[in-house]
Enzyme design. Structure first.
Site, PDB file in Angstrom:
ATOM      1  N   ALA A   1       0.918  -1.162   0.114  1.00  0.00           N
ATOM      2  CA  ALA A   1       0.054   0.085   0.145  1.00  0.00           C
ATOM      3  C   ALA A   1       0.923   1.141   0.021  1.00  0.00           C
ATOM      4  O   ALA A   1       1.710   1.428   0.747  1.00  0.00           O
ATOM      5  CB  ALA A   1      -0.993  -0.087   1.267  1.00  0.00           C
ATOM      6  N   SER A   2       0.774   2.099  -0.991  1.00  0.00           N
ATOM      7  CA  SER A   2       1.727   3.197  -1.140  1.00  0.00           C
ATOM      8  C   SER A   2       1.511   4.192  -0.078  1.00  0.00           C
ATOM      9  O   SER A   2       0.402   4.303   0.566  1.00  0.00           O
ATOM     10  CB  SER A   2       1.334   3.922  -2.649  1.00  0.00           C
ATOM     11  OG  SER A   2       1.538   3.165  -3.521  1.00  0.00           O
ATOM     12  N   VAL A   3       2.496   5.169   0.078  1.00  0.00           N
ATOM     13  CA  VAL A   3       2.335   6.222   1.167  1.00  0.00           C
ATOM     14  C   VAL A   3       1.426   7.262   0.759  1.00  0.00           C
ATOM     15  O   VAL A   3       1.100   7.593  -0.374  1.00  0.00           O
ATOM     16  CB  VAL A   3       3.906   6.852   1.064  1.00  0.00           C
ATOM     17  CG1 VAL A   3       3.798   8.307   1.976  1.00  0.00           C
ATOM     18  CG2 VAL A   3       5.062   6.157   1.354  1.00  0.00           C
TER      19      VAL A   3
END
Length: 403
Positions: free
Chosen positions: A70-72
Site C-alpha cells: 500500500a503506497s504512502v
C-alpha cells in the site's frame, strides 16, 4: 470492534496533515476523507493504517523490495491530483495493490464512471477484490492480468495510472489511452524515479508535472542493469543503453580521489534531487550509485546519500555527488560537490559540479518531457535531449530563461 469515530478522526487527521504540506483538489480531499483505508489493510491497527507510510502486503522472497504494498498516502494523494480524474471518466489502474487506490478512483469518477484495476499477482488481485467488496465498491472491476498488456477489451480509457514503477511506456498503454487522456506513472530513467503526469496529443505524450517518488518495479521490464564493484560493496545502477563496463571499473576505487566543490549550498531540510533531474536532460553518463557501509569502512568517499546518489560513469572512471556540512552559512550549512575516481575522475567531477551549479541557479525548474513512439525519426522530435527506450523515446528540455 473498532471505534468508528476514532477511526474517522485518524483518517481526517491524516488528510489534514497531507493538505498542510500540499493543497489538493477538493474532490481528491473528499475522496481521501471518505474511503476507509483500514478496510484495505485488515488486521493492521488503525493507527498504523493511517500513518503516512507504505505498508507491505506481499513480501518478495527473492529480493529486498516487496512484491506489492500500500503506497504512502502522501504519494497516493499527489498522484491523484496529477491524474485530474473527472466525474464519468473511465479509468485503468495498473497495479491493484490493496484496492485502496481503486476505491479512491471510484469516488472520483462517481456513479457514471468506471474503474478497472489489474494486477499480475493472483493473491494481490484477490486481496484487492475482497477489500473493495468489504468497503462497498463491488462495481470496481478487478482483473488478474499482466499490467504491461493493460485491458484492451475495456478500452479506451480517459485516464491510466500506474501504481508500480516502470522503465518504459508500453505501446499497449498508448493504444488504450484516448486522445486527450491523461497518463500518470512512476517513470524511471537514469537511476531516478519521478511520477510524471502526461496528456496524450496524437502520437505524443506531453508532461505538465513531475514529482520525485519511489515504487515497487513492475514485473516484466528489464531496462535497468546493476553492476557490483569493490567486492560487491558498491553498486552502480544504469540503463541498458549506457555502456557501463564492470571490467573497466574493477579497480576504480583504488585510484586517487578527486574532490571538487561547487558554490551551491543546501539547508538541513532542503532537497537536492533536482541536480539528478537536471543532469539527465543533457548528460547520458548519469546513473545511480549505491555505497554500502562496508565500502565506507574501507575508505570509499561517502556520497551525499549512500543508498541513492547520482553518478557520472564513463569508461574506467566515475564521479558522484557529495555533501559536507561546514556551517559556513547558518541558513544553508552544507556545501555540495563531486568525488571522482579513475583517470577521468577529475573531468567527470567538473561535469557534475557544472550540473550542480546549473541546478542551483534555478532550483525549482522542471523540464518538459515529451514521449514518442520508439520508431519516431530524430528529425520529427522536438528540441531537447532524447533517451531511447524499447517502446518509446523520451525528450527532455528545460525552458530557456530570457535575458
Amino acid at each position: 470492534m473498532n471505534n468508528t469515530p476514532a477511526v474517522d478522526d485518524l483518517r481526517n487527521q491524516l488528510v489534514d496533515e497531507i493538505i498542510a504540506e500540499r493543497p489538493l483538489p477538493s474532490a481528491v480531499e473528499l475522496a481521501l476523507r471518505t474511503v476507509r483505508r483500514e478496510l484495505h489493510l485488515p488486521g493492521l491497527d488503525p493507527a498504523e493504517a493511517y500513518a503516512d507510510r507504505a505498508v507491505s502486503i506481499k513480501e518478495n522472497p527473492n529480493g529486498p523490495l516487496p512484491l506489492s504494498c500500500a503506497s504512502v498516502p502522501t504519494t497516493v494523494a499527489m498522484m491523484l491530483a496529477q491524474l485530474d480524474v473527472q466525474p464519468g471518466d473511465h479509468v485503468l489502474e495498473i497495479g491493484a495493490g490493496t484496492g485502496y487506490n481503486a476505491a479512491l478512483l471510484a469516488e472520483l469518477v462517481g456513479p457514471d464512471g468506471r474503474v478497472t484495476t489489474i494486477d499480475i499477482d493472483s493473491d494481490v488481485a484477490l486481496h484487492a477484490r475482497d477489500a473493495l467488496n468489504r468497503a462497498g465498491y463491488e462495481h470496481v472491476r478487478v482483473m488478474e492480468r499482466d499490467g504491461l498488456k493493460g485491458a484492451p477489451e475495456h478500452a479506451p480509457y480517459d485516464r491510466i495510472v500506474a501504481t508500480v514503477g516502470v522503465w518504459d511506456v508500453p505501446a499497449t498503454w498508448w493504444q488504450q489511452l484516448d486522445d486527450g487522456g491523461r497518463l500518470v506513472l512512476p517513470l524511471r530513467w537514469r537511476g531516478q524515479t519521478r511520477s510524471v503526469a502526461l496528456t496524450r496529443h496524437g502520437n505524443t505524450l506531453v508532461s505538465d508535472d513531475m514529482e520525485l517518488c519511489g515504487f515497487v518495479p513492475i514485473i516484466g521490464q528489464e531496462g535497468e542493469r546493476t553492476i557490483e564493484l569493490a567486492n560487491g560493496t558498491v553498486r552502480l545502477h544504469h540503463d541498458r543503453d549506457q555502456p557501463v563496463d564492470p571490467d573497466l571499473l574493477g579497480d576504480v576505487f583504488s585510484t586517487p580521489l578527486t574532490e571538487l566543490w561547487s558554490d551551491a549550498r543546501v539547508g538541513s531540510q532542503e532537497t537536492f534531487d533536482g541536480i539528478w533531474l537536471r543532469s539527465t536532460a543533457s548528460d547520458d553518463t548519469v546513473c545511480r550509485i549505491e555505497v554500502t557501509g562496508l565500502a565506507l569502512e574501507d575508505g570509499v568517499r561517502r556520497p551525499a546519500i549512500p543508498g541513492r546518489s547520482p553518478a557520472l560513469v564513463s569508461g574506467n572512471s566515475l564521479a558522484y555527488l557529495i555533501a559536507e556540512r561546514d556551517n559556513a552559512d547558518p541558513v544553508r550549512p552544507a556545501r555540495l560537490g563531486a568525488a571522482g575516481y579513475g583517470p577521468d575522475g577529475p573531468v567527470l567531477a567538473r561535469s557534475l559540479v557544472a550540473h550542480i551549479s546549473t541546478w542551483s541557479a534555478d532550483r525549482t525548474a522542471v523540464p518538459r518531457m515529451t514521449i514518442h513512439p520508439a520508431d519516431t525519426l530524430l528529425d520529427d522530435l522536438p528540441t531537447g535531449h532524447d533517451i531511447l527506450k524499447e517502446d518509446s523515446r523520451i525528450v527532455l528540455a528545460y525552458e530557456q530563461k530570457s535575458e
